[in-house]
Design a protein around this motif. Structure first.
Motif, short mmCIF file in Angstrom:
data_model
loop_
_atom_site.label_atom_id
_atom_site.label_comp_id
_atom_site.label_asym_id
_atom_site.label_seq_id
_atom_site.Cartn_x
_atom_site.Cartn_y
_atom_site.Cartn_z
N THR A 249 13.73 -8.25 -17.47
CA THR A 249 13.74 -8.16 -18.93
C THR A 249 13.73 -9.54 -19.57
O THR A 249 12.99 -9.80 -20.53
CB THR A 249 14.96 -7.36 -19.41
N SER A 250 14.55 -10.44 -19.02
CA SER A 250 14.60 -11.81 -19.55
C SER A 250 13.26 -12.51 -19.38
O SER A 250 12.76 -13.17 -20.30
CB SER A 250 15.70 -12.60 -18.85
N LEU A 251 12.65 -12.38 -18.22
CA LEU A 251 11.37 -13.04 -17.95
C LEU A 251 10.24 -12.41 -18.75
O LEU A 251 9.33 -13.11 -19.22
CB LEU A 251 11.07 -12.98 -16.45
N PHE A 252 10.31 -11.10 -18.94
CA PHE A 252 9.30 -10.44 -19.77
C PHE A 252 9.39 -10.91 -21.20
O PHE A 252 8.37 -11.06 -21.90
CB PHE A 252 9.46 -8.92 -19.70
N LEU A 253 10.60 -11.18 -21.68
CA LEU A 253 10.78 -11.67 -23.04
C LEU A 253 10.14 -13.04 -23.22
O LEU A 253 9.56 -13.34 -24.27
CB LEU A 253 12.27 -11.72 -23.39
N VAL A 254 10.22 -13.88 -22.18
CA VAL A 254 9.53 -15.19 -22.21
C VAL A 254 8.02 -14.98 -22.37
O VAL A 254 7.37 -15.63 -23.18
CB VAL A 254 9.83 -15.99 -20.93
N LEU A 255 7.48 -14.04 -21.59
CA LEU A 255 6.05 -13.73 -21.67
C LEU A 255 5.69 -13.16 -23.04
O LEU A 255 4.67 -13.54 -23.63
CB LEU A 255 5.68 -12.73 -20.57
N PHE A 256 6.51 -12.27 -23.55
CA PHE A 256 6.23 -11.63 -24.84
C PHE A 256 6.21 -12.67 -25.97
O PHE A 256 5.30 -12.65 -26.82
CB PHE A 256 7.28 -10.56 -25.12
N LEU A 257 7.17 -13.57 -25.98
CA LEU A 257 7.20 -14.60 -27.01
C LEU A 257 6.00 -15.53 -26.91
O LEU A 257 5.45 -15.96 -27.93
CB LEU A 257 8.51 -15.40 -26.92
N PHE A 258 5.60 -15.85 -25.69
CA PHE A 258 4.40 -16.67 -25.50
C PHE A 258 3.19 -15.98 -26.11
O PHE A 258 2.39 -16.61 -26.82
CB PHE A 258 4.16 -16.92 -24.01
N THR A 259 3.06 -14.69 -25.86
CA THR A 259 1.93 -13.94 -26.39
C THR A 259 1.94 -13.90 -27.92
O THR A 259 0.92 -14.13 -28.58
CB THR A 259 1.94 -12.51 -25.83
N VAL A 260 3.10 -13.61 -28.49
CA VAL A 260 3.23 -13.53 -29.94
C VAL A 260 2.90 -14.87 -30.60
O VAL A 260 2.27 -14.91 -31.66
CB VAL A 260 4.66 -13.08 -30.33
N CYS A 261 3.30 -15.96 -29.97
CA CYS A 261 3.09 -17.29 -30.55
C CYS A 261 1.65 -17.77 -30.45
O CYS A 261 1.16 -18.49 -31.33
CB CYS A 261 4.01 -18.31 -29.89
N TRP A 262 0.94 -17.38 -29.38
CA TRP A 262 -0.40 -17.94 -29.16
C TRP A 262 -1.56 -17.05 -29.60
O TRP A 262 -2.63 -17.55 -29.95
CB TRP A 262 -0.57 -18.29 -27.68
N ILE A 263 -1.37 -15.74 -29.58
CA ILE A 263 -2.48 -14.83 -29.91
C ILE A 263 -3.02 -15.05 -31.33
O ILE A 263 -4.26 -15.03 -31.52
CB ILE A 263 -2.06 -13.37 -29.70
N PRO A 264 -2.19 -15.27 -32.35
CA PRO A 264 -2.76 -15.47 -33.70
C PRO A 264 -3.77 -16.60 -33.77
O PRO A 264 -4.82 -16.45 -34.42
CB PRO A 264 -1.52 -15.76 -34.56
N LEU A 265 -3.52 -17.72 -33.10
CA LEU A 265 -4.45 -18.84 -33.15
C LEU A 265 -5.76 -18.50 -32.44
O LEU A 265 -6.85 -18.87 -32.90
CB LEU A 265 -3.81 -20.08 -32.51
N HIS A 266 -5.67 -17.78 -31.34
CA HIS A 266 -6.89 -17.38 -30.64
C HIS A 266 -7.69 -16.36 -31.45
O HIS A 266 -8.93 -16.36 -31.41
CB HIS A 266 -6.54 -16.80 -29.27
#
Length: 341
Positions: A249-266
């Protein structure tokens, strides 16, 4: 960092961006709020991720294969704060000017670091998958030596992917000579190669891996709980499964935040390529850039909040620093040591 600079205040189109070529005599000005936000993010990213590396270095319990990959991610985030963000600030005003290859190198820095972060997250997901689905072969496959080799491979691949524009996949620079991202880097590279192939595909794989991990572990926990005979071995196994859920769960949250932060720019990059006449509001673009860079600063806070071992190590580091300061306050008075009250 996929961006362009704000046009000068005298330009009529200063609040939106498209693919129109800038005038050779274009004058650009420094966007102070944007620069201030970037500098704050750079400070938090550098200090926070240095703390992560230090925690793993001084605490032997944190020296696990999973955390080796998290250290690789932290190193990439340190480089974002110390190297990529300064490059982003310089290119925000078009520096360097009339130096295409130096411009491309600076614009490629964050692409390299982003790709290294993605590969580190992918390595973590695969490592967790092996730990749960191949437990008897895990210690043979995921040795510290193999982890270091995987990290080296991920950094080399990220370096090569980031350098693709320098190898010839770029656009003819404008006559103005300013180093602006969308006027130099080919958006077909950013969208089709970088986003679809090197960012989106690994993200989909990672989300599928974590989905399978959560489904399998929860199913095992329910099966163990349903069994009437709760011996000591079964109790230990259930506790182990719950720890795996917590870690995943903790590691998935790291992945989820990465996705949320980078997808808008792409997504903005996709608009710039697929709809070149569509104007992108400059505040929206700058917000997406700041959000992508902010991802480099959030992970240390996440580790401190979700992972007890990291939280204890961070606390120990701060306490050691406090002890060192207290010792500096000690006064040696004629061979007799006294303490300031």
């Amino acid at each position: 960092m996929e961006k362009t600079s704000a046009p000068s205040r005298g330009e009529k189109h200063e609040r939106s961006l498209n693919f129109t070529t800038p005038a050779p005599d274009l004058v650009v000005s420094l966007n102070v709020p944007y620069v201030a936000a970037e500098l704050v993010i750079a400070a938090f990213s550098t200090v926070g991720n240095l703390l992560v590396c230090l925690a793993v270095g001084i605490n032997r319990k944190l020296r696990t294969v999973t955390n080796y990959f998290l250290v690789s991610l932290a190193v990439a985030d340190i480089c974002v704060g110390g190297l990529a963000i300064p490059c982003a600030i310089m290119t925000d005003v078009g520096i360097p000017r009339h130096n295409l290859y130096l411009c491309l190198l600076m614009l490629s820095v964050l692409i390299m670091l982003t790709q290294s972060s993605i590969f580190s997250l992918l390595a973590v997901a695969v490592e967790r998958y092996l730990a749960i689905f191949l437990p008897f072969r895990y210690h043979t496959l995921m040795t510290p030596r193999n982890a270091v080799l995987v990290i080296l491979v991920t950094w080399v691949l990220a370096f090569l992917i980031g350098l693709v524009p320098l190898m010839g996949w770029y656009k003819t620079p404008p006559e103005s000579g300013y180093c602006f991202f969308i006027f130099v880097v080919d958006m077909t590279y950013m969208v089709y190669f970088n986003f679809f192939a090197c960012v989106l595909a690994p993200l989909v794989v990672m989300f599928l891996i974590y989905a399978q991990i959560f489904a399998t572990v929860k199913r095992q926990v329910r099966r163990i709980a349903a069994e009437r005979a709760q011996g000591e071995a079964q109790t230990r196994r259930a506790a182990s499964m719950r720890r795996e859920i917590k870690t995943a769960t903790s590691l998935f949250l790291v992945l989820f935040l990465f996705t949320v932060c980078w997808i808008p720019l792409h997504i903005i990059n996709c608009f710039l390529l697929l709809c070149p006449r569509c104007a992108v509001p400059l505040p929206l673009l700058l917000t997406a850039i700041i959000l992508s860079h902010a991802n480099s600063a959030v992970n240390p806070f996440l580790y401190a909040y979700k992972m007890k071992a990291f939280r204890r190590s961070f606390k120990a580091i701060f306490l050691c620093c406090r002890v060192a300061v207290d010792q500096d306050d000690t006064v040696d008075n004629g061979g007799t040591t006294t303490h300031r009250s």
